[in-house]
Enzyme design. Structure first.
Site, PDB file in Angstrom:
ATOM      1  CD  GLN A  47       6.402 -11.056 -18.558  1.00  0.00           C
ATOM      2  OE1 GLN A  47       7.295 -11.558 -19.231  1.00  0.00           O
ATOM      3  NE2 GLN A  47       5.192 -11.561 -18.496  1.00  0.00           N
ATOM      4  CG  ASP A  48      12.302 -10.224 -16.763  1.00  0.00           C
ATOM      5  OD1 ASP A  48      11.301 -10.945 -16.577  1.00  0.00           O
ATOM      6  OD2 ASP A  48      13.331 -10.630 -17.317  1.00  0.00           O
ATOM      7  CG  ASP A  50       5.778  -3.677 -14.409  1.00  0.00           C
ATOM      8  OD1 ASP A  50       6.165  -2.724 -13.716  1.00  0.00           O
ATOM      9  OD2 ASP A  50       5.074  -3.535 -15.421  1.00  0.00           O
ATOM     10  CB  SER A  90       2.013   6.381 -11.857  1.00  0.00           C
ATOM     11  OG  SER A  90       3.252   6.973 -12.106  1.00  0.00           O
ATOM     12  CE  LYS A 128       0.312   0.619 -17.546  1.00  0.00           C
ATOM     13  NZ  LYS A 128       1.584   0.760 -18.284  1.00  0.00           N
ATOM     14  NE  ARG A 144       4.368   9.864 -15.689  1.00  0.00           N
ATOM     15  CZ  ARG A 144       4.197   8.556 -15.630  1.00  0.00           C
ATOM     16  NH1 ARG A 144       2.993   8.053 -15.783  1.00  0.00           N
ATOM     17  NH2 ARG A 144       5.214   7.744 -15.451  1.00  0.00           N
ATOM     18  CE  LYS A 287       2.546  -3.944 -17.145  1.00  0.00           C
ATOM     19  NZ  LYS A 287       3.752  -3.070 -17.058  1.00  0.00           N
ATOM     20  CB  CYS A 378      12.216 -11.791  22.402  1.00  0.00           C
ATOM     21  SG  CYS A 378      10.419 -11.840  22.219  1.00  0.00           S
ATOM     22  CB  CYS A 397      10.806  -8.438  20.490  1.00  0.00           C
ATOM     23  SG  CYS A 397      11.047  -9.596  19.120  1.00  0.00           S
TER      24      CYS A 397
END
Length: 632
Positions: A47-48, A50, A90, A128, A144, A287, A378, A397
């Site tokens: 989780q962290d 992602d 993926s 998943k 994979r 997710k 600018c 700029c």
């Protein structure tokens, strides 16, 4: 690796905030986190990874190679890589219902393009799995890998691994997993996470007793995706019952699940939507991160991007959200700032859903907004373009020039050292173009204040960026032309060699599948603006890997070149294939008959409505056989 062990530990423990990490350090940490995750010894939670680190990399470096290609599978697979029987991509991710809605809108648009009724389209939802992805062709099992080549790990089946539901082998893509209930009862004392255990099943070394027992007990399995339990329903059903569907899917199997995969079942529509280099466009994984916070806004800071777009950044009262201290969040664009009343004193609801300088879900308390009138870099007057506030002083700029030069090196992705800090220092010494950077010597760098070693490294990195092979589409994309991201560049170079790209006109580009007239106009103008710089840089003989040309070329000679046509009725071949072929030979394919349509191409069983529209607008009707004769 340039990251020290101490810095890695501080990042993991969040003693170092993301804002304190350079782009290179962040990218390297993401690569390390990915490798350790796939090796079965993750240094941060999925989780962290992602919602924090990968999301921040996506915000800063959206074209970084880690985001554009299949993630490397880890260091434990040292075997020679072999070509997979089928490409394994993926799955794109969505972190909110709004992102799922955008995916549905793309489906609806694609239905119109191929003449399908959206109400006839079915969506399939499956769990998943959080395991090791593999491909089983019936004889061999492969990892994979990079999506095209993987390692042969057939040894796992030789050790007795069984398939889910005792199904037959050879059902393609799937994952190696262990039952969650089994893991908690027999393995949790020895392994921190199922992924650590799953890695032990795959490695070359002999299995320990617990691993072999899990295989014998049919607790460790290969699960083909085609065998997963699923929900199937219409798009309207998905919209009406989304939360309930997600909740049910997450509990359907006794394996670790980290989301829900939604995909189309209609083969024609799937072919039409296709894929990019990393994801199938007809599939998405949801997710969810439920962490939210209410935060006071201290002020809004305008930031200038490489295209002149002014992005409002909300400065926030420091807030802990899921273990990270949040101090800023993007306001996306100034149209939204006005619409929502975002400014100093407003209160917003945040989530760490996909962005770690997080996403503002909504404004809970609005205030009177303050809109800048001049560019913070600018001082040129700003103008509105739709919802976006823009600085159109593109050639002078400083912020835009620096960002464009930094973008070039970032997209090449075959060099180190040319981050924004380096580019800003070069700008201070009068460097305004990429071609000027490639003219610099080691002496020039030292004269600008870079150390001897740094100067030597920078020069070596410039040489490396020329000598190390890169794709021609990546080189072209590095110029930052509007509507010319890496995907569009690759598409274009399938029809034209890079050396001839500047000779294309608007009509030729518009008639390539995937390009519209407006995009073609912007691309032609953009190519003109970078022609001189392109020629100068080409003199350094970058080592370009050329994209294979499509068999169809752009030398259109038939009578329908540039004409707008509509296909209807049952054709002898696939109507979808006919549309793609028509576009590839210079015909503009449209979905409905209007006064601007040139021809209606008909097959069998034609609907009366299309014929009536053709009569109404005086559009010539052509039978399929005559159409084929016209295009030769």
């Amino acid at each position: 690796m340039s990251l020290s062990k101490g810095l890695i530990q501080n990042i993991i423990q969040q003693k170092v905030l993301l804002d304190g990490l350079s782009n290179d350090d962040l990218a390297e940490f993401c690569q390390l986190a990915n490798i350790t995750y796939r090796d079965g010894s993750p240094i941060v939670s999925d989780q962290d990874y992602d919602f924090i680190y990968l999301a921040e990399l996506k915000r800063r470096l959206p074209h970084h190679s880690l985001l554009q290609t299949i993630e490397p599978e880890g260091q434990s697979f040292s075997e020679e890589k072999v070509l997979l029987p089928e490409v394994m991509l993926s799955t794109d991710k969505a972190y909110s219902w709004d992102e799922i809605l955008k995916w549905i809108e793309r489906i609806e648009k694609s239905c119109l393009e191929v003449g399908l009724n959206i109400n006839d389209i079915q969506i399939k939802a499956t769990p998943k799995l959080d395991g090791f992805a593999g491909y089983d062709d019936g004889l061999h099992l492969y990892t994979r890998g990079d999506g095209k080549k993987g390692s042969d790990i057939t040894r796992v089946f030789n050790r007795g691994l069984q398939t889910f539901n005792d199904c037959k082998r050879g059902q393609g893509a799937g994952e190696i997993v262990v039952k969650k209930s089994y893991f908690e009862q027999y393995l949790s004392d020895s392994f921190e996470h199922p992924r650590n255990f799953q890695a032990s099943l795959i490695k070359e070394k002999a299995l320990d007793e617990k691993a072999q027992k899990s295989i014998n007990d049919k607790a460790a399995l290969f699960v083909p995706f085609s065998q997963l339990p699923s929900w199937v329903g219409s798009i309207n059903e998905l919209k009406s019952n989304f939360s309930q569907i997600v909740g049910n899917i997450l509990t359907m199997v006794d394996f670790d699940v980290d989301g829900v995969v939604f995909e189309l079942t209609h083969q024609v529509l799937k072919r039409h939507m296709g894929a990019n280099r990393k994801f199938h466009r007809w599939q998405i994984a949801f997710k969810e991160n439920k962490d939210k916070a209410q935060v006071k806004v201290l002020g809004i800071t305008p930031q200038v991007g490489r295209t002149g777009k002014i992005t409002p950044v909300a400065e926030l009262e420091p807030t802990q959200l899921s273990g990270a201290t949040i101090v800023r969040a993007t306001g996306h664009h100034y149209g939204l700032v006005i619409e929502q009343g975002l400014g100093a004193g407003s209160v917003v609801e945040l989530t760490r859903s996909g962005l770690v300088i997080p996403k503002i879900i909504k404004v809970l308390k609005s205030v009177e907004t303050s809109i800048p009138s001049c560019c913070p870099s600018c001082k040129a007057d700003l103008v509105w373009q739709s919802d976006f506030l823009m600085c159109i002083n593109h050639s002078e700029c400083p912020a835009q020039i620096v960002a464009r030069m930094g973008y070039f090196f970032k997209i090449l992705a075959n060099n180190d050292g040319f981050g924004i800090a380096t580019i800003e220092k070069l700008y201070e010494h009068g460097i305004r173009k990429i071609s000027k950077i490639y003219q610099l010597s080691e002496y020039d760098f030292t004269q600008m204040g870079f150390g001897d070693k740094t100067s030597e490294n920078l020069l070596n990195q410039l040489r490396r960026s020329c000598s190390e092979e890169i794709e021609d589409w990546r080189f072209l994309a590095a110029f930052g032309i509007a509507r010319m991201g890496m995907g569009n560049c690759e598409n274009l170079l399938k029809y034209c060699l890079i050396k001839d790209i500047f000779e294309l006109d608007m009509l030729q580009i518009a008639n390539i599948d995937g390009f519209a007239v407006l995009s073609a106009e912007l691309i032609v103008d953009g190519l003109k603006s970078v022609r001189d710089e392109f020629d100068l840089l080409s003199s350094y003989k970058f080592n370009l890997e050329l994209t294979p040309l499509n068999q169809n070329n752009l030398d259109f000679t038939h009578s329908l070149v540039g004409k707008k046509i509509v296909f209807t009725g049952k054709m002898q071949g696939s109507r979808d294939d006919m549309k793609k072929h028509a576009k590839s030979i210079g015909i503009q394919v449209v979905s409905s008959v209007t006064g601007k349509t040139d021809y209606l191409i008909i097959g069998d069983n034609v609907g009366q409505k299309k014929i009536e529209s053709a009569e109404k607008f005086n559009v010539e009707v052509i039978k399929e056989r005559d159409y084929i004769n016209m295009i030769g």
